[in-house]
Design a protein around this motif. Structure first.
Motif, PDB file in Angstrom:
ATOM      1  N   ALA A 130       0.827  -1.206   0.000  1.00 55.85           N
ATOM      2  CA  ALA A 130       0.000   0.000   0.000  1.00 55.85           C
ATOM      3  C   ALA A 130       0.861   1.255   0.000  1.00 55.85           C
ATOM      4  O   ALA A 130       0.513   2.269  -0.626  1.00 55.85           O
ATOM      5  CB  ALA A 130      -0.923  -0.004   1.219  1.00 55.85           C
ATOM      6  N   ALA A 131       2.005   1.205   0.694  1.00 54.43           N
ATOM      7  CA  ALA A 131       2.911   2.358   0.698  1.00 54.43           C
ATOM      8  C   ALA A 131       3.496   2.595  -0.692  1.00 54.43           C
ATOM      9  O   ALA A 131       3.635   3.738  -1.138  1.00 54.43           O
ATOM     10  CB  ALA A 131       4.027   2.141   1.719  1.00 54.43           C
ATOM     11  N   VAL A 132       3.833   1.507  -1.388  1.00 54.96           N
ATOM     12  CA  VAL A 132       4.324   1.639  -2.756  1.00 54.96           C
ATOM     13  C   VAL A 132       3.237   2.233  -3.648  1.00 54.96           C
ATOM     14  O   VAL A 132       3.510   3.113  -4.481  1.00 54.96           O
ATOM     15  CB  VAL A 132       4.803   0.274  -3.292  1.00 54.96           C
ATOM     16  N   MET A 133       1.992   1.776  -3.473  1.00 61.87           N
ATOM     17  CA  MET A 133       0.891   2.351  -4.249  1.00 61.87           C
ATOM     18  C   MET A 133       0.761   3.846  -3.988  1.00 61.87           C
ATOM     19  O   MET A 133       0.575   4.646  -4.919  1.00 61.87           O
ATOM     20  CB  MET A 133      -0.417   1.636  -3.911  1.00 61.87           C
ATOM     21  N   GLY A 134       0.873   4.248  -2.721  1.00 57.11           N
ATOM     22  CA  GLY A 134       0.804   5.663  -2.389  1.00 57.11           C
ATOM     23  C   GLY A 134       1.927   6.443  -3.042  1.00 57.11           C
ATOM     24  O   GLY A 134       1.724   7.549  -3.562  1.00 57.11           O
ATOM     25  N   LYS A 135       3.123   5.857  -3.055  1.00 61.35           N
ATOM     26  CA  LYS A 135       4.280   6.507  -3.676  1.00 61.35           C
ATOM     27  C   LYS A 135       4.080   6.636  -5.185  1.00 61.35           C
ATOM     28  O   LYS A 135       4.560   7.597  -5.808  1.00 61.35           O
ATOM     29  CB  LYS A 135       5.530   5.691  -3.368  1.00 61.35           C
ATOM     30  N   GLN A 136       3.374   5.675  -5.791  1.00 60.39           N
ATOM     31  CA  GLN A 136       3.148   5.696  -7.233  1.00 60.39           C
ATOM     32  C   GLN A 136       1.977   6.581  -7.640  1.00 60.39           C
ATOM     33  O   GLN A 136       1.658   6.671  -8.828  1.00 60.39           O
ATOM     34  CB  GLN A 136       2.931   4.271  -7.743  1.00 60.39           C
ATOM     35  N   GLY A 137       1.321   7.216  -6.672  1.00 58.75           N
ATOM     36  CA  GLY A 137       0.286   8.180  -7.008  1.00 58.75           C
ATOM     37  C   GLY A 137      -1.144   7.694  -6.853  1.00 58.75           C
ATOM     38  O   GLY A 137      -2.084   8.426  -7.181  1.00 58.75           O
ATOM     39  N   TYR A 138      -1.362   6.483  -6.338  1.00 63.98           N
ATOM     40  CA  TYR A 138      -2.716   6.001  -6.103  1.00 63.98           C
ATOM     41  C   TYR A 138      -3.337   6.779  -4.940  1.00 63.98           C
ATOM     42  O   TYR A 138      -2.677   7.067  -3.940  1.00 63.98           O
ATOM     43  CB  TYR A 138      -2.713   4.517  -5.749  1.00 63.98           C
ATOM     44  N   GLY A 139      -4.634   7.099  -5.046  1.00 60.38           N
ATOM     45  CA  GLY A 139      -5.349   7.727  -3.953  1.00 60.38           C
ATOM     46  C   GLY A 139      -5.734   6.712  -2.890  1.00 60.38           C
ATOM     47  O   GLY A 139      -5.734   5.497  -3.133  1.00 60.38           O
ATOM     48  N   TYR A 140      -6.064   7.193  -1.703  1.00 61.90           N
ATOM     49  CA  TYR A 140      -6.341   6.262  -0.606  1.00 61.90           C
ATOM     50  C   TYR A 140      -7.558   5.389  -0.872  1.00 61.90           C
ATOM     51  O   TYR A 140      -7.607   4.227  -0.449  1.00 61.90           O
ATOM     52  CB  TYR A 140      -6.451   7.009   0.727  1.00 61.90           C
ATOM     53  N   ARG A 141      -8.538   5.908  -1.596  1.00 60.50           N
ATOM     54  CA  ARG A 141      -9.712   5.086  -1.922  1.00 60.50           C
ATOM     55  C   ARG A 141      -9.321   3.940  -2.858  1.00 60.50           C
ATOM     56  O   ARG A 141      -9.796   2.805  -2.701  1.00 60.50           O
ATOM     57  CB  ARG A 141     -10.801   5.955  -2.543  1.00 60.50           C
ATOM     58  N   ASP A 142      -8.478   4.247  -3.844  1.00 63.52           N
ATOM     59  CA  ASP A 142      -8.010   3.193  -4.753  1.00 63.52           C
ATOM     60  C   ASP A 142      -7.219   2.128  -4.000  1.00 63.52           C
ATOM     61  O   ASP A 142      -7.349   0.931  -4.271  1.00 63.52           O
ATOM     62  CB  ASP A 142      -7.130   3.799  -5.851  1.00 63.52           C
ATOM     63  N   ILE A 143      -6.377   2.560  -3.065  1.00 62.56           N
ATOM     64  CA  ILE A 143      -5.594   1.614  -2.263  1.00 62.56           C
ATOM     65  C   ILE A 143      -6.518   0.699  -1.470  1.00 62.56           C
ATOM     66  O   ILE A 143      -6.369  -0.530  -1.472  1.00 62.56           O
ATOM     67  CB  ILE A 143      -4.641   2.372  -1.322  1.00 62.56           C
ATOM     68  N   LEU A 144      -7.500   1.286  -0.796  1.00 60.59           N
ATOM     69  CA  LEU A 144      -8.411   0.495   0.037  1.00 60.59           C
ATOM     70  C   LEU A 144      -9.204  -0.503  -0.786  1.00 60.59           C
ATOM     71  O   LEU A 144      -9.342  -1.679  -0.419  1.00 60.59           O
ATOM     72  CB  LEU A 144      -9.356   1.429   0.794  1.00 60.59           C
TER      73      LEU A 144
END
Length: 436
Positions: A409-423
């Motif tokens: 999830a941290a990698v996703m955040g670093k790559q620009g994903y929003g928190y809703r997309d991560i969840l």
């Protein structure tokens, strides 16, 4: 709903030392400075008197108290003791022959510390928001579960044992005197000792009252450090229940096909590979943002190896299982989950054999602290006197693997994903709603 309060068990000991850093009210008087409470004949001795329970109520909103000798990382290789500082109300209760310190505070204040304690407060902002939502969801689900269990006369058992089988799992139900504990067993909570980042406070504020829902229920939103490429399902780690939002998920972009890791050959092939995954990273910058200093002692987590001599393993199993298995001949997976994690393992020794589970019990039995995960395959050295000279475990992932993968999830955040997309990547079919 109104923002609830939570009761967090911090430390239990025969004697507790604490400091009230500002005026608190207790037993009709104003108290401050250093204090000591001791367990004595089922009561708490404090200031020369015996009490069933003590409550120290802050007289100002920002008043804090400090507890000495708080153990963090219980049974893990980073286990250590700290003095930690908390806001809110301090309750002292008795349980199992000890005094237990319980912190009572608002959920949103609790979350600011949890997010800072679980990972580095400088992690990507969208990842912090995602974690605020799942930590809030999980703790509210545990409060609801405790209220439900309190109304039941018979609590469900978390263990099953016969001569040939030993199955146990560890969950919030292990606590009956408070909602959750402050260590990895539940969620790391280290008070304002770790609640130091305005970024974390903003992530909690920005998602205030938001939770994951499935239908009309708040999701029991589990999470672990690293899934190893595929997340696990609830039933393989805890009680035999299915949650639609906690099914196995491939931890990468766009590839949804799952290999059948309940099959032994497929699991071995998967574990011995390094497939593409969000959590398959060695980027020191990302890892330093996600992991606190004691977590960074673990360098190999996506794929890892542990090797034992026969003497080391047989002695380890004897101590951990409190039984003499003799020499360890084989470790046979009897059941694997969807991520390849073993939920039932047969230990075959020259003197006895037994099936153990679930995943955490396996990890505790085969390590001085905990194996990184129960997703492993075993290779054996040459036999000597009917048993291999050594056994090597090749494993995948870090933790139980259910729900959100923190590193992924941290990698996703670093790559620009929003928190809703991560969840919604990790909790399929769930929705995000604001409940207060």
């Amino acid at each position: 709903m109104k923002e609830p309060e939570i009761h967090v068990g911090i430390v239990s000991a025969a004697e507790i030392h604490f400091t009230l850093n500002a005026p608190f009210a207790a037993e009709g008087r104003t108290v401050c400075d250093r204090q000591q409470a001791t367990f004595e004949k089922g009561h708490i001795r404090w200031n020369g008197n015996l009490y069933r329970e003590l409550t120290f109520t802050p007289m100002k909103e920002d008043a804090s108290f400090s507890l000495q000798n708080v153990t963090i990382g219980i049974d893990f290789h980073w286990e250590q003791q700290e003095t930690q500082t908390f806001t809110g109300t301090l309750r002292l209760i008795t349980a199992e022959g000890k005094v237990t310190a319980v912190n009572q505070l608002a959920v949103e204040d609790y979350l600011v510390s949890v997010i800072s304690s679980e990972m580095n407060a400088n992690s990507p902002a969208e990842f912090l928001k995602a974690h605020a939502v799942i930590s809030r969801s999980w703790v509210l689900a545990q409060i609801n579960k405790r209220e439900h269990l309190d109304k039941q006369s018979d609590h469900p058992s978390s263990s099953f044992e016969t001569e040939t089988e030993h199955i146990r799992w560890y969950d919030r139900e292990d606590h009956s005197a408070f909602d959750v504990c402050a260590d990895d067993h539940c969620q790391r909570y280290q008070g304002i000792t770790k609640a130091s980042s305005p970024t974390v406070a903003e992530a909690v504020r920005a998602t205030c009252g938001q939770v994951l829902m499935y239908g009309q229920d708040i999701c029991d939103a589990r999470f672990s450090k690293c899934c190893g490429g595929i997340s696990e399902e609830f039933r393989y780690c805890w009680e035999d229940k299915d949650y639609p939002y906690l099914h196995a998920v491939r931890d990468n972009k766009g590839q949804n096909e799952l290999p059948d890791l309940t099959n032994e050959q497929e699991a071995e092939r998967w574990i011995c590979q390094t497939p593409e995954a969000f959590c398959n990273t060695n980027d020191p910058q990302i890892l330093s943002l996600v992991l606190n200093h004691y977590d960074r002692r673990t360098t190999d987590f996506f794929r890892w190896k542990v090797k034992y001599t026969q003497k080391e393993l047989s002695e380890l199993v004897r101590r951990k299982m409190n039984a003499d298995y003799g020499k360890i001949v084989r470790l046979i997976p009897m059941e694997r989950g969807r991520s390849g994690r073993i939920s039932k393992l047969k230990i075959i020794g020259t003197r006895r054999s037994c099936i153990i589970g679930k995943e955490l019990e396996i990890r505790k039995a085969l390590s001085e602290t905990h194996l990184l995960s129960s997703a492993f395959t075993v290779s054996y050295g040459q036999d000597k006197d009917g048993a291999p000279k050594w056994l090597e475990l090749t494993g995948a992932g870090w933790g139980h693997g259910v729900g959100l993968c923190q590193i992924g999830a941290a990698v996703m955040g670093k790559q620009g994903y929003g928190y809703r997309d991560i969840l919604l990547h990790y909790y399929k079919g769930a929705s995000i709603r604001k409940v207060y």
